[in-house]
Design a protein around this motif. Structure first.
Motif, PDB file in Angstrom:
ATOM      1  N   ARG A  59      83.852  12.522   2.614  1.00 15.15           N
ATOM      2  CA  ARG A  59      83.375  12.059   3.755  1.00 15.15           C
ATOM      3  C   ARG A  59      81.960  11.468   3.437  1.00 15.15           C
ATOM      4  O   ARG A  59      81.258  10.801   4.304  1.00 15.15           O
ATOM      5  CB  ARG A  59      83.353  12.954   4.817  1.00 15.15           C
ATOM      6  N   TYR A  60      81.396  11.866   2.328  1.00 18.47           N
ATOM      7  CA  TYR A  60      80.130  11.697   1.886  1.00 18.47           C
ATOM      8  C   TYR A  60      79.845  10.685   0.645  1.00 18.47           C
ATOM      9  O   TYR A  60      80.221  11.205  -0.335  1.00 18.47           O
ATOM     10  CB  TYR A  60      79.078  12.841   1.829  1.00 18.47           C
ATOM     11  N   PRO A  61      79.595   9.350   0.770  1.00 17.68           N
ATOM     12  CA  PRO A  61      79.544   8.564  -0.534  1.00 17.68           C
ATOM     13  C   PRO A  61      78.711   9.251  -1.499  1.00 17.68           C
ATOM     14  O   PRO A  61      78.978   8.907  -2.678  1.00 17.68           O
ATOM     15  CB  PRO A  61      79.221   7.129   0.196  1.00 17.68           C
ATOM     16  N   ARG A  62      77.803   9.723  -1.235  1.00 12.95           N
ATOM     17  CA  ARG A  62      76.842  10.297  -2.220  1.00 12.95           C
ATOM     18  C   ARG A  62      76.555  11.825  -2.534  1.00 12.95           C
ATOM     19  O   ARG A  62      76.007  12.571  -3.016  1.00 12.95           O
ATOM     20  CB  ARG A  62      75.318   9.992  -1.904  1.00 12.95           C
ATOM     21  N   PHE A  63      78.018  12.448  -2.072  1.00 10.71           N
ATOM     22  CA  PHE A  63      78.281  13.880  -2.247  1.00 10.71           C
ATOM     23  C   PHE A  63      77.899  14.251  -3.762  1.00 10.71           C
ATOM     24  O   PHE A  63      77.502  15.236  -4.128  1.00 10.71           O
ATOM     25  CB  PHE A  63      79.531  14.350  -1.831  1.00 10.71           C
ATOM     26  N   GLY A  64      78.853  13.488  -4.582  1.00 11.77           N
ATOM     27  CA  GLY A  64      78.625  13.903  -6.013  1.00 11.77           C
ATOM     28  C   GLY A  64      77.188  13.841  -6.627  1.00 11.77           C
ATOM     29  O   GLY A  64      76.816  14.371  -7.611  1.00 11.77           O
ATOM     30  N   GLU A  65      76.422  12.681  -6.017  1.00 14.48           N
ATOM     31  CA  GLU A  65      75.019  12.626  -6.521  1.00 14.48           C
ATOM     32  C   GLU A  65      74.267  13.825  -6.100  1.00 14.48           C
ATOM     33  O   GLU A  65      73.598  14.530  -6.732  1.00 14.48           O
ATOM     34  CB  GLU A  65      74.200  11.541  -5.645  1.00 14.48           C
ATOM     35  N   PHE A  66      74.322  14.474  -4.908  1.00 15.96           N
ATOM     36  CA  PHE A  66      73.771  15.753  -4.464  1.00 15.96           C
ATOM     37  C   PHE A  66      74.190  16.837  -5.373  1.00 15.96           C
ATOM     38  O   PHE A  66      73.487  17.662  -5.779  1.00 15.96           O
ATOM     39  CB  PHE A  66      74.247  15.799  -3.053  1.00 15.96           C
ATOM     40  N   ALA A  67      75.759  17.075  -5.705  1.00 12.54           N
ATOM     41  CA  ALA A  67      76.184  18.165  -6.251  1.00 12.54           C
ATOM     42  C   ALA A  67      75.516  18.047  -7.858  1.00 12.54           C
ATOM     43  O   ALA A  67      75.115  19.188  -8.170  1.00 12.54           O
ATOM     44  CB  ALA A  67      77.640  17.992  -6.492  1.00 12.54           C
ATOM     45  N   ALA A  68      75.494  16.826  -8.451  1.00 10.64           N
ATOM     46  CA  ALA A  68      74.703  16.791  -9.819  1.00 10.64           C
ATOM     47  C   ALA A  68      73.366  17.103  -9.838  1.00 10.64           C
ATOM     48  O   ALA A  68      72.941  17.970 -10.554  1.00 10.64           O
ATOM     49  CB  ALA A  68      74.842  15.553 -10.157  1.00 10.64           C
ATOM     50  N   LEU A  69      72.534  17.099  -8.734  1.00 13.59           N
ATOM     51  CA  LEU A  69      71.241  17.338  -8.557  1.00 13.59           C
ATOM     52  C   LEU A  69      71.120  18.737  -8.447  1.00 13.59           C
ATOM     53  O   LEU A  69      70.192  19.592  -8.853  1.00 13.59           O
ATOM     54  CB  LEU A  69      70.461  16.843  -7.359  1.00 13.59           C
ATOM     55  N   ARG A  70      72.000  19.531  -7.691  1.00 13.87           N
ATOM     56  CA  ARG A  70      71.841  20.802  -7.165  1.00 13.87           C
ATOM     57  C   ARG A  70      72.194  21.767  -8.490  1.00 13.87           C
ATOM     58  O   ARG A  70      71.715  22.506  -8.931  1.00 13.87           O
ATOM     59  CB  ARG A  70      73.035  21.135  -6.480  1.00 13.87           C
ATOM     60  N   ALA A  71      73.200  20.937  -9.461  1.00 15.71           N
ATOM     61  CA  ALA A  71      73.641  21.942 -10.538  1.00 15.71           C
ATOM     62  C   ALA A  71      72.234  21.533 -11.710  1.00 15.71           C
ATOM     63  O   ALA A  71      72.249  22.615 -12.462  1.00 15.71           O
ATOM     64  CB  ALA A  71      74.747  21.002 -11.438  1.00 15.71           C
ATOM     65  N   ARG A  72      71.503  20.606 -11.644  1.00 16.59           N
ATOM     66  CA  ARG A  72      70.450  20.716 -12.275  1.00 16.59           C
ATOM     67  C   ARG A  72      69.191  21.427 -11.860  1.00 16.59           C
ATOM     68  O   ARG A  72      68.744  22.205 -12.724  1.00 16.59           O
ATOM     69  CB  ARG A  72      69.726  19.105 -12.534  1.00 16.59           C
ATOM     70  N   LEU A  73      69.372  21.559 -10.860  1.00 16.57           N
ATOM     71  CA  LEU A  73      67.970  22.364 -10.211  1.00 16.57           C
ATOM     72  C   LEU A  73      68.493  23.951 -10.067  1.00 16.57           C
ATOM     73  O   LEU A  73      67.438  24.615 -10.124  1.00 16.57           O
ATOM     74  CB  LEU A  73      67.668  21.941  -8.850  1.00 16.57           C
ATOM     75  N   ASP A  74      69.429  24.128  -9.860  1.00 21.15           N
ATOM     76  CA  ASP A  74      69.886  25.692  -9.740  1.00 21.15           C
ATOM     77  C   ASP A  74      71.259  25.922 -10.509  1.00 21.15           C
ATOM     78  O   ASP A  74      72.238  26.201  -9.896  1.00 21.15           O
ATOM     79  CB  ASP A  74      70.138  25.830  -8.233  1.00 21.15           C
ATOM     80  N   PRO A  75      71.311  25.754 -11.677  1.00 21.79           N
ATOM     81  CA  PRO A  75      72.218  25.888 -12.537  1.00 21.79           C
ATOM     82  C   PRO A  75      73.182  27.276 -12.412  1.00 21.79           C
ATOM     83  O   PRO A  75      74.361  27.385 -12.575  1.00 21.79           O
ATOM     84  CB  PRO A  75      72.023  25.518 -14.023  1.00 21.79           C
ATOM     85  N   ALA A  76      72.411  28.312 -12.011  1.00 21.54           N
ATOM     86  CA  ALA A  76      72.874  29.638 -12.134  1.00 21.54           C
ATOM     87  C   ALA A  76      73.287  30.110 -10.787  1.00 21.54           C
ATOM     88  O   ALA A  76      73.669  31.273 -10.634  1.00 21.54           O
ATOM     89  CB  ALA A  76      71.909  30.725 -12.743  1.00 21.54           C
ATOM     90  N   GLY A  77      73.037  29.252  -9.794  1.00 19.75           N
ATOM     91  CA  GLY A  77      73.509  29.711  -8.440  1.00 19.75           C
ATOM     92  C   GLY A  77      72.481  30.645  -7.587  1.00 19.75           C
ATOM     93  O   GLY A  77      72.973  31.657  -7.090  1.00 19.75           O
ATOM     94  N   VAL A  78      71.239  30.631  -8.118  1.00 19.42           N
ATOM     95  CA  VAL A  78      70.038  31.308  -7.210  1.00 19.42           C
ATOM     96  C   VAL A  78      70.073  31.275  -5.814  1.00 19.42           C
ATOM     97  O   VAL A  78      70.171  32.201  -5.043  1.00 19.42           O
ATOM     98  CB  VAL A  78      68.866  31.181  -7.992  1.00 19.42           C
ATOM     99  N   PHE A  79      70.587  30.110  -5.331  1.00 18.67           N
ATOM    100  CA  PHE A  79      70.266  29.857  -3.779  1.00 18.67           C
ATOM    101  C   PHE A  79      71.828  29.728  -3.248  1.00 18.67           C
ATOM    102  O   PHE A  79      71.818  29.323  -2.150  1.00 18.67           O
ATOM    103  CB  PHE A  79      69.689  28.630  -3.631  1.00 18.67           C
ATOM    104  N   THR A  80      72.834  29.984  -3.965  1.00 19.76           N
ATOM    105  CA  THR A  80      73.981  29.967  -3.515  1.00 19.76           C
ATOM    106  C   THR A  80      74.448  30.924  -2.433  1.00 19.76           C
ATOM    107  O   THR A  80      73.848  32.194  -2.527  1.00 19.76           O
ATOM    108  CB  THR A  80      75.085  29.726  -4.127  1.00 19.76           C
ATOM    109  N   ASN A  81      75.647  30.947  -1.591  1.00 18.92           N
ATOM    110  CA  ASN A  81      75.904  32.186  -0.861  1.00 18.92           C
ATOM    111  C   ASN A  81      77.495  31.401  -0.589  1.00 18.92           C
ATOM    112  O   ASN A  81      77.864  30.742  -0.993  1.00 18.92           O
ATOM    113  CB  ASN A  81      75.193  32.563   0.346  1.00 18.92           C
ATOM    114  N   ALA A  82      78.297  32.627   0.120  1.00 14.99           N
ATOM    115  CA  ALA A  82      79.772  32.407   0.184  1.00 14.99           C
ATOM    116  C   ALA A  82      80.072  30.941   0.993  1.00 14.99           C
ATOM    117  O   ALA A  82      80.835  30.233   0.506  1.00 14.99           O
ATOM    118  CB  ALA A  82      80.438  33.296   0.965  1.00 14.99           C
TER     119      ALA A  82
END
Length: 439
Positions: free
Chosen positions: A400-423
């Motif tokens: 539903r989001y044409p740029r979802f993959g772009e956002f996910a790639a940026l997230r993986a670069r800025l926070d590869p260990a998941g410091v800011f994730t939750n369930a």
């Protein structure tokens, strides 16, 4: 150690470590310390999201000591520490002759929480709060402070305007304000079939238009707000404002919800009463006092952003479902519009949008009514509001989001260990450090 709950009471957390940093340096140090210890970090807003997007699971950064106005320049660029609540920002701007060009109808959120979840108001020519962002500072997972502006880390600026808290901790935000203005509010009633027959015409008939449909009836409450100079102020008196907002709108709704909980069969009759309780009125006040409403009756909410042309059919189908089914709906359905924008995870990305929101009492489960609405909205190409309840996961949202993959790639670069994730973020964005399409 502390506990946390959101405004609606449907999201809770116990045993979290609460830190109150003051200043960007202390935020960076707190993030760095947590990351070095292998802990996860959540920046706390005001708890006005209904999803678990802001639910802390380990270390919670409360930004109540990082909530000051940094400055306003001659061009109306206002920089604030990200923990400042919108109601305080509105007051600070008004005292200086400035205003935000559009607001939602709640002003208790922090600036960071509001832009991160895609908070919006209404207006066919106006975008959400994120479209007013011109620069920001972001503390990333290793404690680095990124300055993000059109000429510095522009890719991060683009995505972090609606960043879901997944890219880092917002430290400061720079918004484009406009000279202070007033709104002439015209409120009345209309029949739902008439509004749907000329949906485009009605929702673009003045600057900021919305309506509330009362299920079990064909009646709607209409709100049309026109931007005018401050010289035209003609506000309601205190007694009238108290009667309208506290007695009729809040106490009246609370009574309807309570009665409907005790005797569900009464809800259709109560809905007809509610639809006619507020008469027509016109007044003019400073913009933020008209945009914002007091919400004292607590609820849970599901809202979908639709292609604007799809909204009439969605509302017609929702009415059919309510009329035909077992649902007893004490809350009105809220309908708003917004202009298309270019923010990657904005619900209005790339298309003129209509928003339809349904509500249930805070102490109840969304149940079949919200599920039926979600199914109708999804079939029409809807995107769920990031801060409101829905059942979609990363695989569905990527479609539903044409740029979802772009956002996910940026997230993986800025926070590869998941410091800011939750369930919740793991559900809607996929596992941390993993590009889109691999969830």
């Amino acid at each position: 150690m502390g506990t946390w709950r959101n405004w609606a009471g449907n999201q809770r957390a116990d045993g979290v470590t609460v830190v109150h940093p003051a200043g960007t340096g202390e935020i960076a140090a707190a993030v760095r310390s947590a990351a070095d210890a292998g802990r996860r970090v959540t920046a706390l807003g005001s708890g006005h999201s209904f999803t678990g997007i802001g639910r802390p699971e380990d270390v919670a950064l409360a930004l109540d000591r990082h909530a000051a106005l940094v400055g306003v320049d001659d061009a109306g660029l206002v920089t604030v520490q990200a923990g400042m609540p919108l109601h305080r920002l509105n007051a600070e701007l008004a005292a200086r002759g400035w205003a935000l060009t559009n607001l939602g109808d709640v002003d208790r959120q922090t600036v960071a929480g509001a832009i991160s979840t895609g908070t919006h108001g209404t207006g066919a020519r106006f975008g959400g709060l994120a479209t007013q962002v011109r620069a920001l500072e972001l503390v990333t997972a290793d404690g680095t402070v990124l300055r993000c502006a059109p000429d510095e880390n522009p890719d991060v600026l683009s995505a972090a305007r609606v960043g879901l808290g997944a890219l880092g901790v917002l430290s400061t935000v720079t918004l484009q304000a406009v000279p202070a203005f007033a709104l002439r509010a015209e409120e009345g009633t209309a029949a739902l079939p008439d509004l749907l027959a000329d949906f485009a015409g009605f929702t673009s008939s003045t600057d900021h238009v919305e309506f509330y449909w009362f299920p079990h009836t064909d009646r709607c409450r209409t709100l049309r707000n026109t931007r005018v100079p401050l010289t035209e102020l003609a506000p309601r008196g205190r007694a009238r404002a108290f009667w309208d907002d506290e007695v009729l709108a809040n106490a009246g709704l609370a009574a309807v919800v309570a009665a409907g909980r005790r005797v569900p069969a009464l809800v259709p009759t109560l809905a007809r009463f509610s639809a006619g309780a507020l008469g027509a009125r016109t007044y003019t006040d400073v913009a933020h006092r008209v945009f914002v409403s007091r919400r004292r009756v607590r609820f849970r909410e599901t809202e979908y952003a639709l292609p604007r042309e799809a909204a009439p059919a969605v509302l017609e189908e929702l009415r059919r479902v309510v009329d035909a089914g077992p649902h007893r709906v004490p809350f009105p359905v809220e309908v708003r519009v917004a202009a298309a924008d270019d923010v990657p995870l904005s619900t209005a990305y790339g298309r003129d949008t209509a928003y339809v929101a349904v509500h249930v009492p805070a102490r109840s489960e969304p149940g079949g009514y919200s599920a039926a609405f979600e199914a109708i909205a999804l079939a029409a190409g809807g995107r769920p509001h990031w801060g409101k309840e829905h059942g979609l996961d990363a695989a569905a949202l990527e479609q539903r989001y044409p740029r979802f993959g772009e956002f996910a790639a940026l997230r993986a670069r800025l926070d590869p260990a998941g410091v800011f994730t939750n369930a919740h973020l793991a559900r809607v964005l996929g596992p941390a450090g993993q590009p889109a399409g691999q969830a």
